[in-house]
Design a protein around this motif. Sequence first.
Motif, PDB file in Angstrom:
ATOM      1  N   VAL A  62      26.819   3.762   0.275  1.00  0.00           N
ATOM      2  CA  VAL A  62      26.502   3.743  -1.167  1.00  0.00           C
ATOM      3  C   VAL A  62      24.993   3.548  -1.333  1.00  0.00           C
ATOM      4  N   ALA A  63      24.428   2.652  -0.544  1.00  0.00           N
ATOM      5  CA  ALA A  63      22.979   2.391  -0.644  1.00  0.00           C
ATOM      6  C   ALA A  63      22.181   3.627  -0.248  1.00  0.00           C
ATOM      7  N   SER A  64      22.637   4.349   0.771  1.00  0.00           N
ATOM      8  CA  SER A  64      21.850   5.523   1.183  1.00  0.00           C
ATOM      9  C   SER A  64      21.957   6.645   0.151  1.00  0.00           C
ATOM     10  N   LEU A  65      23.079   6.721  -0.562  1.00  0.00           N
ATOM     11  CA  LEU A  65      23.187   7.709  -1.652  1.00  0.00           C
ATOM     12  C   LEU A  65      22.237   7.325  -2.801  1.00  0.00           C
ATOM     13  N   ALA A  66      22.205   6.030  -3.109  1.00  0.00           N
ATOM     14  CA  ALA A  66      21.323   5.563  -4.189  1.00  0.00           C
ATOM     15  C   ALA A  66      19.857   5.865  -3.863  1.00  0.00           C
ATOM     16  N   ASP A  67      19.523   5.808  -2.585  1.00  0.00           N
ATOM     17  CA  ASP A  67      18.133   6.086  -2.169  1.00  0.00           C
ATOM     18  C   ASP A  67      17.729   7.532  -2.428  1.00  0.00           C
ATOM     19  N   VAL A  68      18.690   8.473  -2.340  1.00  0.00           N
ATOM     20  CA  VAL A  68      18.294   9.893  -2.402  1.00  0.00           C
ATOM     21  C   VAL A  68      18.589  10.565  -3.742  1.00  0.00           C
ATOM     22  N   THR A  69      19.470   9.980  -4.568  1.00  0.00           N
ATOM     23  CA  THR A  69      19.825  10.711  -5.796  1.00  0.00           C
ATOM     24  C   THR A  69      18.618  10.858  -6.731  1.00  0.00           C
ATOM     25  N   MET A  70      18.602  12.033  -7.413  1.00  0.00           N
ATOM     26  CA  MET A  70      17.521  12.273  -8.373  1.00  0.00           C
ATOM     27  C   MET A  70      18.058  12.162  -9.796  1.00  0.00           C
ATOM     28  N   ASP A  71      19.374  11.913  -9.891  1.00  0.00           N
ATOM     29  CA  ASP A  71      20.054  11.911 -11.178  1.00  0.00           C
ATOM     30  C   ASP A  71      20.178  10.465 -11.662  1.00  0.00           C
ATOM     31  N   GLU A  72      19.641  10.195 -12.851  1.00  0.00           N
ATOM     32  CA  GLU A  72      19.609   8.814 -13.350  1.00  0.00           C
ATOM     33  C   GLU A  72      20.999   8.200 -13.480  1.00  0.00           C
ATOM     34  N   ARG A  73      21.921   8.998 -14.022  1.00  0.00           N
ATOM     35  CA  ARG A  73      23.283   8.489 -14.237  1.00  0.00           C
ATOM     36  C   ARG A  73      23.970   8.185 -12.899  1.00  0.00           C
ATOM     37  N   GLN A  74      23.747   9.081 -11.890  1.00  0.00           N
ATOM     38  CA  GLN A  74      24.344   8.819 -10.576  1.00  0.00           C
ATOM     39  C   GLN A  74      23.807   7.514 -10.007  1.00  0.00           C
ATOM     40  N   LEU A  75      22.514   7.291 -10.209  1.00  0.00           N
ATOM     41  CA  LEU A  75      21.895   6.074  -9.691  1.00  0.00           C
ATOM     42  C   LEU A  75      22.535   4.839 -10.328  1.00  0.00           C
ATOM     43  N   GLU A  76      22.726   4.908 -11.661  1.00  0.00           N
ATOM     44  CA  GLU A  76      23.372   3.781 -12.361  1.00  0.00           C
ATOM     45  C   GLU A  76      24.756   3.510 -11.769  1.00  0.00           C
ATOM     46  N   VAL A  77      25.518   4.598 -11.604  1.00  0.00           N
ATOM     47  CA  VAL A  77      26.891   4.445 -11.100  1.00  0.00           C
ATOM     48  C   VAL A  77      26.863   3.881  -9.680  1.00  0.00           C
ATOM     49  N   LEU A  78      25.996   4.438  -8.845  1.00  0.00           N
ATOM     50  CA  LEU A  78      25.933   3.971  -7.444  1.00  0.00           C
ATOM     51  C   LEU A  78      25.533   2.501  -7.391  1.00  0.00           C
ATOM     52  N   ASN A  79      24.610   2.090  -8.249  1.00  0.00           N
ATOM     53  CA  ASN A  79      24.207   0.683  -8.263  1.00  0.00           C
ATOM     54  C   ASN A  79      25.380  -0.224  -8.648  1.00  0.00           C
ATOM     55  N   LEU A  80      26.199   0.263  -9.600  1.00  0.00           N
ATOM     56  CA  LEU A  80      27.371  -0.532  -9.997  1.00  0.00           C
ATOM     57  C   LEU A  80      28.402  -0.593  -8.866  1.00  0.00           C
ATOM     58  N   LEU A  81      28.550   0.521  -8.159  1.00  0.00           N
ATOM     59  CA  LEU A  81      29.541   0.561  -7.070  1.00  0.00           C
ATOM     60  C   LEU A  81      29.088  -0.232  -5.845  1.00  0.00           C
ATOM     61  N   ALA A  82      27.782  -0.459  -5.748  1.00  0.00           N
ATOM     62  CA  ALA A  82      27.243  -1.104  -4.548  1.00  0.00           C
ATOM     63  C   ALA A  82      27.886  -2.466  -4.309  1.00  0.00           C
ATOM     64  N   ASP A  83      28.191  -3.176  -5.401  1.00  0.00           N
ATOM     65  CA  ASP A  83      28.711  -4.541  -5.243  1.00  0.00           C
ATOM     66  C   ASP A  83      30.234  -4.608  -5.285  1.00  0.00           C
ATOM     67  N   SER A  84      30.871  -3.461  -5.325  1.00  0.00           N
ATOM     68  CA  SER A  84      32.331  -3.493  -5.522  1.00  0.00           C
ATOM     69  C   SER A  84      33.076  -3.693  -4.213  1.00  0.00           C
ATOM     70  N   LYS A  85      34.157  -4.449  -4.319  1.00  0.00           N
ATOM     71  CA  LYS A  85      35.021  -4.628  -3.140  1.00  0.00           C
ATOM     72  C   LYS A  85      36.143  -3.581  -3.153  1.00  0.00           C
ATOM     73  N   ARG A  86      36.180  -2.759  -4.184  1.00  0.00           N
ATOM     74  CA  ARG A  86      37.240  -1.762  -4.322  1.00  0.00           C
ATOM     75  C   ARG A  86      36.947  -0.555  -3.430  1.00  0.00           C
ATOM     76  N   PRO A  87      37.987   0.238  -3.054  1.00  0.00           N
ATOM     77  CA  PRO A  87      37.744   1.432  -2.240  1.00  0.00           C
ATOM     78  C   PRO A  87      36.909   2.457  -3.010  1.00  0.00           C
ATOM     79  N   ARG A  88      35.883   2.956  -2.368  1.00  0.00           N
ATOM     80  CA  ARG A  88      34.975   3.919  -3.001  1.00  0.00           C
ATOM     81  C   ARG A  88      34.962   5.216  -2.194  1.00  0.00           C
TER      82      ARG A  88
END
Length: 343
Positions: A62-88
């Motif tokens: 998840v962190a490596s995806l957040a590093d490369v995305t150029m899309d603001e909304r994707q970044l927001e979503v990835l940041n929210l998912l970063a702390d999740s214990k749920r299956p991603r």
Amino acid sequence: MDYSNFYAIAVGVGTKNSADAWLEVFYPAPLFKPNAEEAKALAEALGYEGGNVAIDLTDATVASLADVTMDERQLEVLNLLADSKRPRVMTLLASDAPITSTPEAYLKLHLLSLRHVRPNEQNLDNIFAALPNVVWTNRGAIDPSEIVDRQLEARLAGESLEVTGVDKFPHMLNYVVPSGVRVAYSSRVRLGAYLGEGTTVMHEGFINFNAGAIGPNMVEGRISQGVIVDSGSDLGGASSTMGTLSGGGEIVLSVGKDCLIGANAGTGIPLGDRCTIEAGLYITASTRVQVLDENRQLVKTVKARELAGQSDMLFIRNSESGQVECRTNTKAIQLNEKLHAHN
Ligand SMILES: CC(C)(COP(=O)(O)OP(=O)(O)OC[C@H]1O[C@@H](n2cnc3c(N)ncnc32)[C@H](O)[C@@H]1OP(=O)(O)O)[C@@H](O)C(=O)NCCC(=O)NCCS
């Protein structure tokens, strides 16, 4: 690899059963026909090697995806998912091929309900095999083989576990709430339904997956899988568009603009624009229909399938003779604008 025609990419969070199999996936912001650069960056960050795949994510990926995305909304979503214990998961669809996994099936259903594609525009082959049956509850999706233990667990904790259904498809509104619609009762619209702006689905209405209303529409009847209802049309209370998934119906139907299918009426043939079916009359493909001219004189008797797709037809069952008649429809309906304003 060529990313210029990529079909879809989405990061999701979902539920797995105790055997690590997916039960469902929620995609907050799928990228449909993504920008080639974005697709390449996300795919390469995961070591993607081509095809249609669903890749389970870890905190590190998840962190490596957040590093490369150029899309603001994707970044927001990835940041929210970063702390999740749920299956991603990240689901990458290079093309619109038959479905091979549960995450793929959920992504294609989201694309319909998010209005990226209209019904019958994408390949849904294999969808029933790819979707597991799920017990839907107020505590999320549960595998049917695990439900008793979860019910017991809830009771022992003095809590309740509310089951709202057992089905392969969840309620659309728990995944996608389209703009400008009213849906009186969430269980009546499955994920994968397409509801255009200005669609109202009252309690009697039902919209299946890969089916829908272009909007504005009033839906108090059933829109079966594969059926599209065009703008301005009204499906009266408990009316029916004949489906093809069971019961032998073969013709995939559509209903044109400004049609009225009366209460308790139905159609087994596609209708063009400005058609009306009298309340209580079900037209099947083989119904013998007397076609009448403006002076109500008999022109010919045909099977209804020969009238498929034509416009300006009024179907009634003559209340004196019992014959089904098709007259020219001179009074096509207009939706009540105030009733259909969704603001
Ligand atoms: C079929 C329907 C549209 C006809 O309504 P309409 O176009 O307003 O027609 P009218 O009632 O004015 O009737 C026009 C003529 O057709 C005749 N007619 C209408 N229905 C008939 C029938 N079933 N059998 C024989 N004659 C009929 C009328 O007697 C009248 O004849 P006339 O010109 O000789 O006086 C209407 O009966 C209907 O079923 N509407 C559906 C409403 C509905 O269900 N809405 C959804 C609510 S949830």
